[in-house]
Design a protein around this motif. Structure first.
Motif, mmCIF file in Angstrom:
data_model
loop_
_atom_site.group_PDB
_atom_site.id
_atom_site.type_symbol
_atom_site.label_atom_id
_atom_site.label_comp_id
_atom_site.label_asym_id
_atom_site.label_seq_id
_atom_site.Cartn_x
_atom_site.Cartn_y
_atom_site.Cartn_z
ATOM 1 N N LYS A 295 0.994 -1.174 -0.116
ATOM 2 C CA LYS A 295 -0.115 -0.082 0.040
ATOM 3 C C LYS A 295 0.881 1.187 0.179
ATOM 4 O O LYS A 295 0.551 2.172 -0.765
ATOM 5 N N MET B 237 -3.528 -1.820 -5.602
ATOM 6 C CA MET B 237 -4.891 -1.561 -4.804
ATOM 7 C C MET B 237 -6.055 -2.289 -5.002
ATOM 8 O O MET B 237 -6.504 -2.809 -4.009
ATOM 9 N N ASP C 180 -8.355 -2.698 -1.733
ATOM 10 C CA ASP C 180 -8.340 -1.396 -0.721
ATOM 11 C C ASP C 180 -9.411 -0.577 -1.449
ATOM 12 O O ASP C 180 -8.923 0.101 -2.523
ATOM 13 N N GLY D 257 -8.273 3.123 -1.775
ATOM 14 C CA GLY D 257 -7.207 3.079 -2.796
ATOM 15 C C GLY D 257 -7.385 2.969 -4.264
ATOM 16 O O GLY D 257 -7.157 3.726 -5.069
#
Length: 627
Positions: free
Chosen positions: A115, A148, A153, A156
């Motif tokens: 990340k 991402m 996520d 993201g």
């Protein structure tokens, strides 16, 4: 008048409350002894200062970098590298931003923080856009978006879709840009991503603006401003969206409303020490005055903007601003300058918006979409192929492995003993060398501290100044040893990173960070310690004397350091300033010039001094070829 007074009161109230919070955190930091908790406090201080004062946020980021490196906290190091890079980027110090973003990338890769790698790629893409490298920017945004998606996520993914939409908008591919913007809005709403609602609406406003739907864009921008204020996203964010509202009013022909928004943006940007927004809104004030027929006022705004963008190598809106300057000169009857700036606009447009670049953007986007659709098919086919291959080879492998196992066991037992002994010896040698460099660096810090303590007891200013210069000389050597024990190569120093750290320390010690604009015109370059230390001392002397003597009466200035290997045996170093143009290296006690001469001879070099529009020191060193 009432609106101006209200804005003044709001800004001062925000500044007061945030300063109070930072002061409390500073007290906690001073009393805290656990390094990890200290790093957490500094991180909070960076976040708060970012919403108030970009330069203050940069100062706290540097503090975090120094502490995380000192305690060798591998988790926090890349986070603070990313923070410092972000502050440099927003201050339009793009070369420094790239250095720290690349450090962050490597740090995140070392600890497998995917990340962190993705968020840093997003920020590097922003710098690429500032430099006009749109295909490189899209490539980084798509790479980060893919990470991402692999992490699932949602925040993201939403951010990645928004950034790809922005990339497509810059290429005038507006239907595709709108598609990505709508995907981002849907993800934000479906997953209740409060923090992303501002960005998706702001980007949707940008797309609507590019599609000439100015009323829709104004509605999106006003909604974004409300969200930014509700979520307290800070002065830089509010200045960006206030500028965008001014743009919408300008396109709607509501010039007075546009000027009000631009002036509010300028007040917010100056309060936050946010040059990116300051430069942009000055250009917009120039354009709206041009539309109102105030050509002389408009010319002052536009020339200031163009100069700032050229100085910072910021080409993001430079074509448009060249065209505006050309139009204004034409209205004022200066046709020669009008033609000159029109030609500049054409030249820059051809260099960053070519057909090949557009084709590359299309290719990258197609690859991303195609890969997503084909991934499932490829995975299924791979599984089937693997099953068949396993069935075919399993019987043969069993027989082969039995024979190899016997032979391998005997060979492994003999080889492992030898390798283990060699590995243990190499590890001990490497550890010993790093420890030597660590101890040398610590001893030099002790020397520097003693000089500082002794300097504090001295009243004579000349003696005090000499002590500070000696302290900086010791520090320049100490940084070399710090880089050696922290780096992967025990025998080489990466000079761009070293020169950046050395220069920042010198400017900080002379209280010249705000006064001097430092430009490093150099690529990554590895040199051995016997070359790096004399070069560091030479740069220390030149930079110190230039800051002290080239800019009298506390004037601002620019210092450029250029270093490159012209061949394997010849190293070129150039230190240039735009100061008063007098020879400044011979000022002071004269010890600095003697030291530079001795170190130049030590490196088999020569020095040339030029005085034109400032002072330039040009060195050529004949180095021994290394293998």
């Amino acid at each position: 008048m009432k609106n101006t007074l209200l804005l003044f009161l709001i800004l001062n109230f925000i500044g007061y409350s945030q300063n109070t919070t930072i002061n409390k955190l500073q007290q906690q930091l001073n009393s805290e002894t656990d390094p990890t908790k200290q790093l957490e406090i500094i991180s909070d201080m960076v976040d708060i200062a970012f919403n108030q004062d970009m330069r203050k946020a940069l100062k706290f980021s540097k503090l975090g970098v120094q502490l995380s490196e000192k305690v060798e906290n591998k988790t926090w190091q890349p986070k603070f590298y990313e923070m410092q890079g972000r502050m440099h980027a927003n201050l339009l110090q793009l070369d420094s931003a790239i250095i720290f973003f690349n450090k962050a990338l490597k740090g995140y890769e070392d600890i497998n923080n995917q990340k962190g790698k993705a968020t840093t790629l997003f920020k590097l893409s922003w710098v690429d856009k500032k430099h006009g490298n749109l295909d490189a920017a899209l490539q980084k945004d798509l790479s980060a978006l893919k990470i991402m998606e692999a992490l699932d996520d949602k925040q993201g993914i939403c951010s990645g879709l928004t950034r790809v939409s922005e990339d497509l908008t810059r290429q005038n591919r507006l239907n595709e840009a709108l598609e990505y913007a709508q995907k981002a809005i849907k993800i934000a709403e479906d997953n209740q991503l409060t923090s992303e609602k501002f960005y998706v609406n702001f980007n949707a406003g940008n797309v609507a603006m590019a599609k000439n739907n100015y009323t829709q864009s104004l509605n999106y921008y006003k909604k974004s401003l409300t969200i930014a204020q509700e979520q307290n996203l800070g002065l830089p964010t509010e200045s960006d969206v206030t500028n965008a509202i001014g743009n919408a009013y300008k396109r709607l022909g509501k010039y007075e409303e546009a000027i009000k928004s631009y002036k509010m943006c300028l007040a917010l940007a100056k309060k936050a020490n946010y040059p990116n927004a300051t430069n942009t809104v000055i250009a917009n004030l120039g354009e709206v005055n041009m539309l109102l027929g105030n050509y002389k006022t408009a010319l002052n705004y536009q020339l200031e903007t163009v100069n700032l963008q050229e100085k910072n190598n910021d080409v993001s809106n430079l074509i448009e601003n060249y065209n505006h300057v050309s139009t204004i000169y034409n209205k004022l009857g200066n046709y020669k300058e009008a033609l000159n700036f029109k030609q500049k606009a054409y030249t820059l447009r051809d260099s960053i918006a070519s057909i090949e670049s557009d084709a590359k953007m299309s290719e990258l986007l197609t690859q991303y979409e195609t890969n997503k659709k084909e991934e499932t098919i490829v995975i299924q086919q791979t599984k089937i192929s693997q099953q068949r291959l396993i069935q075919t080879l399993s019987f043969g492998l069993v027989a082969l492995l039995l024979g190899l196992l016997i032979f391998g066991f005997i060979s492994y037992r003999n080889r492992s003993k030898t390798n283990k002994l060699l590995a243990e010896k190499n590890a001990k040698i490497e550890l010993l060398l790093k420890e030597v460099h660590h101890r040398v660096k610590n001893n030099l810090e002790v020397v520097s501290s003693l000089l500082s303590l002794q300097s504090a007891q001295i009243d004579d200013l000349n003696t005090k100044e000499t002590m500070l210069e000696n302290q900086n000389r010791v520090n320049s050597i100490g940084i070399v040893h710090q880089k050696l024990y922290q780096g992967e190569k025990l025998g080489a120093i990466e000079m761009k990173d070293y020169v950046l750290n050395l220069s920042e320390n010198i400017l900080d010690s002379l209280n010249a960070e705000k006064k001097i604009n430092l430009i490093l015109a150099m690529n990554k370059l590895d040199l051995d310690i016997d070359t790096a230390i004399p070069l560091g001392l030479i740069i220390n002397e030149l930079l110190t004397n230039t800051v002290k003597y080239a800019f009298p009466d506390n004037k601002n200035g620019t210092i450029t350091i250029k270093m490159e290997k012209q061949t394997n045996d010849v190293l070129h170093l150039e230190v240039t300033d735009n100061g008063i143009g007098k020879t400044n290296v011979t000022q002071g006690t004269g010890f600095g010039s003697q030291l530079i001469s001795l170190l130049t001879l030590q490196l088999n070099g020569s020095m040339t001094e030029k005085n034109k529009n400032g002072t330039s020191f040009i060195f050529k060193f004949n180095l021994k070829a290394t293998t």
